[in-house]
Design a protein around this motif. Sequence first.
Motif, PDB file in Angstrom:
ATOM      1  N   ASP A  53       0.806  -1.215   0.000  1.00  0.00           N
ATOM      2  CA  ASP A  53       0.000   0.000   0.000  1.00  0.00           C
ATOM      3  C   ASP A  53       0.847   1.276   0.000  1.00  0.00           C
ATOM      4  N   GLU A  55       2.976   2.656   2.289  1.00  0.00           N
ATOM      5  CA  GLU A  55       2.808   3.461   3.494  1.00  0.00           C
ATOM      6  C   GLU A  55       4.072   3.392   4.346  1.00  0.00           C
ATOM      7  N   LYS A 192      -6.683   8.279  -3.174  1.00  0.00           N
ATOM      8  CA  LYS A 192      -6.319   7.450  -2.027  1.00  0.00           C
ATOM      9  C   LYS A 192      -6.841   8.018  -0.715  1.00  0.00           C
TER      10      LYS A 192
END
Length: 292
Positions: A53, A55, A192
Amino acid sequence: MTGKIIKGIAGFYYVHVEGHGVYECRAKGIFRNVHMKPLVGDNVCIDILDERDKEGNVTKILPRKNELMRPAVANIDQALIIFAIVKPDPNFNLLDRFLIRMERQKLPCIICFNKQDIASEKEREALKRAYETCGYTVLFISALKQDGMERLKSLLAGKTTTVAGPSGVGKSTIINALQPEANMETGSISRKIERGRHTTRHSEIIALGDETYIMDTPGFTSLNISEIQKEELGIYYPEFAQYEPSCRFRGCAHINEPDCGVKEAAARGQISAVRYENYKILYQELKDIKRY
């Protein structure tokens, strides 16, 4: 892993890592303890929390080359100031305000005039003569027809460049020509977290290539320079410097004083008449400000 912050919105920092893409990061609380805030343009170290993702956390801000206040960004090498030659006709007073702001922040400037395909040779020569004599790099392009874009790319290569200019001069067209995927990347970030849809409200850096970035900024119709004292205005007109030793008075304002080297150079055409007239207008504007 190290990368560059290309955008910051509501506590999220988007870090571009060469060869890996963009990671959505939070800043560690340690920065608050030392009263330091990550800025767009910062080179940072990040810890990856989720590779799939994209992150992570910003764990360290690497030493800054410089830090600008307006806009609040770091590690900028130069400024690209974009105006149209025609449609709309350039607002030279606004152009000088941009140049003053960049001179004040000690940033080298490239002046880029777009829409050269619909301008005359006479118009191009007048602009070149007015601003190259000040020591600025002057570039003429047509983003629509892709003329002059290779030279622009060469001037941007290996540097982080802040882009500035008024609305309607083709900034978005130029940025999209330099990096066709810029809109795609911005859109994916917006989807997002459902933030940042109006990207011109935020400083945003777009990766163009290896160690090459441009920073998009909002379009301006005016630019306040009220923080400048009238006595220092002449410092930000670099073409004045060589003629100031001929001024009779030390600290000459170059307005009403006799035997003024700058006024005489302007009368001889060695200093652009447009630039000198703008200087006088801005000097009066600063003089009229009440300072307490």
